[in-house]
Design a protein around this motif. Structure first.
Motif, short mmCIF file in Angstrom:
data_model
loop_
_atom_site.label_atom_id
_atom_site.label_comp_id
_atom_site.label_asym_id
_atom_site.label_seq_id
_atom_site.Cartn_x
_atom_site.Cartn_y
_atom_site.Cartn_z
N THR A 1 -4.88 2.33 -7.98
CA THR A 1 -5.60 1.07 -7.22
C THR A 1 -5.23 -0.15 -7.35
O THR A 1 -4.30 -0.54 -8.15
CB THR A 1 -7.14 1.15 -7.73
N ASN A 2 -5.46 -1.05 -6.58
CA ASN A 2 -5.24 -2.59 -6.76
C ASN A 2 -5.62 -2.97 -8.38
O ASN A 2 -4.65 -3.47 -8.89
CB ASN A 2 -5.93 -3.28 -6.00
N ASP A 3 -6.71 -2.53 -8.65
CA ASP A 3 -7.11 -2.83 -10.11
C ASP A 3 -6.42 -2.26 -11.37
O ASP A 3 -6.01 -2.92 -12.28
CB ASP A 3 -8.71 -2.39 -10.42
N GLY B 1 0.87 -1.29 -0.06
CA GLY B 1 -0.01 0.09 -0.19
C GLY B 1 0.90 1.24 -0.04
O GLY B 1 1.92 1.41 0.68
N PHE C 1 -0.76 -6.79 -1.12
CA PHE C 1 -1.37 -7.30 -2.42
C PHE C 1 -0.66 -8.37 -3.26
O PHE C 1 0.60 -8.10 -3.04
CB PHE C 1 -1.25 -5.89 -3.35
N TYR D 1 -0.44 -10.53 -6.60
CA TYR D 1 -0.77 -10.99 -7.98
C TYR D 1 -0.32 -11.97 -8.59
O TYR D 1 0.87 -12.20 -9.05
CB TYR D 1 -0.49 -9.56 -8.87
N VAL E 1 -1.16 1.38 -5.05
CA VAL E 1 -0.48 0.40 -4.60
C VAL E 1 0.89 0.33 -5.37
O VAL E 1 0.96 0.81 -6.46
CB VAL E 1 -1.35 -1.03 -5.25
N GLY F 1 3.90 -3.70 -8.00
CA GLY F 1 3.61 -4.64 -8.78
C GLY F 1 4.68 -5.16 -9.78
O GLY F 1 5.28 -3.92 -10.15
#
Lengths: 302, 269
Positions: A254-256, A20, A293, A295, A164, A167
């Motif tokens: 965002t996460n998305d 985050g 998070f 993925y 976020v 990733g």
């Protein structure tokens, strides 16, 4: 689940682990696209990793004149940091030194967030008493006299706590050139995803790191398991066919947005195929215990 | 609920004070007592029922069907909802309003929008003198909100304005924007003598060069202005104007240097 192969590319059964962050966005405009990009690139320089730069920043998308508040070409820039105070400091330093100074520039809020960060309301003091406050349709602007006219800057921009950072995925290829091409097509695809940035040089990191090191004071050090020259010496993650690994690190509003960017990047690498690009795709994580998070690569396939 | 409608039966025999006929002031009054409210300002002492036929009951949607220059203080101090006058209004329409929308489909008298702090007041016809301006003895003029006059405005429009936006589309009289403290006055269609007289701060945006300016205004060049682009786009987006007013690099005059001198008069070159 064993590793799967898509279009001849091995997809590791692993996952990316992300954290985050706090993020904000601004819209920079200029008399033409060249100078909008120049201001944006300058203010996002030296902003690859929070480890050493204080923030991670890059251009999110370029905006046509029809999509900016003043009808001029622009860029939406996103900035990510671990805390609100650091984000505020980085935002003001970077806009003050790199956007205020850039010819013909103007600066607008680029995010409606849960809280406000100071923008023009702090930079206005450059005006030394000659700054002008204007409220236009519920938005507050400051006009600061500069040598080519006025620097128009919105008073505040938004802050999101739902951002976020971290990733990622690795493209692994038989040669450096193929790894680079695969990474480039991934970056180009991610560039079209709104709300996601790739903050490393050209969107690509070659020095993927592990946490800590054998020397005191090193926060991050060489990820030897993925260094091809150490393949025979250490417990390597690389097979005999891999001679170059590049990492794409993604920060999202965002996460998305992060998931969408990973999907877009991986799809582009798979479409490029193993003969011209990567033969294997993997991702970096810390065992899944540190990041909020996760993925999983198998969920990111096209 | 149907709009609360006051239909004018005949030309009023005296000036009327309509400040009691807003959502806020009517809220504590029974609907059946509306006709008994005294609104006449002379010995006639007219009541609502003598002047208007009343229908409907939605306090947030008030309509005055039929207008007269004797209808003073329409929607004074309103905070929300909408008030529409189908016809003319008298003095001090929308004075001190803080929210909601007031539409006058006709002409308004002097001191329309005087000291308003919020909301939107639109006059399709002309407005009298002292648009948005303070009454005699008051210190502050308009302090927020949007005031649009589709026709002409009289003298001293935006006098002592501190905040908000006033747009006059068919020309303003003498001393438009006099003594402005801040805020934005837009005038298309020309201004009278000495716009911005004794203004301290604020912006007066014109569609042409003013025919006269106080000699204490100074020429300040015409650099490219993002502010001009943003305000032009805002005026078009709000349907106040149909085409850009200032262009990309308006001419600027700064003043009034007889006072603070931080105001500006901008117009296209």
């Amino acid at each position: 689940m064993p590793n799967v192969s898509v279009n001849g590319i091995v997809i590791d059964d692993t996952f990316a682990e992300a954290f985050g962050m706090r993020a904000t966005a601004i819209i920079i405009t200029a008399p033409n696209r060249k100078w909008a990009r120049q201001a944006a690139i300058t203010m996002t320089g030296f902003a690859t990793s929070v480890i050493g730069c204080g923030c991670e920043a890059a251009i999110d998308v370029e905006l046509p004149p029809s999509a900016t508040p003043d009808g001029r070409p622009g860029c939406r820039v996103m900035i990510f940091a671990m805390g609100t105070d650091e984000l505020q400091k980085q935002l003001l330093n970077r806009v003050g030194q790199c956007v205020l100074t850039s010819p013909g520039s103007a600066c607008f809020a680029g995010l409606e967030g849960s809280a406000a960060l100071k923008l023009g309301s702090a930079l206005r003091y450059f005006g030394d008493g000659w700054q002008i406050s204007k409220k236009i349709g519920g938005r507050h602007f400051w006009r600061v006299p500069v040598m080519d006219g006025e620097f128009l800057c919105e008073a505040t921009t938004g802050l999101t706590k739902a951002a976020v950072g971290g990733g990622n995925f690795f493209v692994m290829a038989e040669t450096s050139a193929r790894a680079l091409l695969a990474a480039e097509v991934a970056v180009a695809a991610i560039g079209l995803v709104p709300g996601a940035i790739v903050p490393f040089p050209g969107g690509i990191a070659r020095s993927g790191s592990k946490i800590g090191g054998k020397y005191k004071g090193m926060i991050a050090s060489a990820n030897e398991a993925y260094a091809p020259t150490l393949r025979g010496v250490v417990r390597s993650e690389l097979g005999a066919d891999i001679n170059a690994v590049l990492e794409i690190v993604i920060d999202g509003e965002t996460n998305d947005a992060v998931a969408a960017a990973m999907k877009a990047g991986i799809k582009a690498v798979i479409e490029l195929g193993p003969k011209r690009g990567a033969v294997r795709i993997s991702a970096g994580n810390y065992g899944g215990k540190l990041g909020k998070f996760i993925y999983s690569l198998k969920d990111m396939l096209p | 609920m149907k709009a609360l409608t006051f239909t004018l039966v005949a030309e009023p025999p005296e000036r009327l004070d309509l400040s009691l006929l807003t959502a806020e002031r009517l809220a504590g009054i029974e609907r059946r007592d509306f006709e008994k409210i005294r609104i006449g300002m002379s010995k006639h002492g007219s009541k609502v029922g003598d002047i208007f036929r009343v229908a409907g009951n939605n306090l947030l949607d008030i309509v005055f069907e039929g207008g007269s220059a004797r209808l003073d203080r329409v929607a004074e101090a309103m905070r929300g909802g909408s008030v529409r006058v189908v016809g003319d209004a008298g003095a001090q329409a929308g004075r001190a309003m803080r929210g909601g929308t007031l539409t006058i489909e006709g002409n308004a008298g002097p001191h329309a929008g005087s000291g308003m702090r919020g909301g939107r007041l639109e006059i399709t016809g002309n407005a009298g003198d002292h648009l948005g301006a303070p009454l005699a003895g008051e210190l502050a003029g308009m302090n927020g909100g949007v005031l649009i006059v589709r026709g002409k405005a009289g003298a001293f429009a935006a006098d002592r304005m501190r905040r908000g936006l006033i747009a006059v589309l068919k020309g303003a009289g003498d001393n438009a924007g006099s003594r402005m403290i801040a805020g934005t006055l837009v005038v298309a269609g020309g201004t009278g003598e000495m716009p911005g007289y004794l203004m301290r701060r604020g912006s007066i945006l014109l569609d042409r060069a003013p025919k006269s300016l106080s000699p204490s205004f100074v020429e300040c060049g015409a650099p490219e202005s993002v502010f001009a682009a943003v305000i032009d786009r805002h005026l078009i987006a709000e349907a106040i104007l149909k085409r850009p007013l200032l262009g990309n690099a308006p001419q600027k005059y700064g003043g009034d240097n007889a006072v603070l001198g931080m105001g500006e008069v901008l117009f296209p070159r």
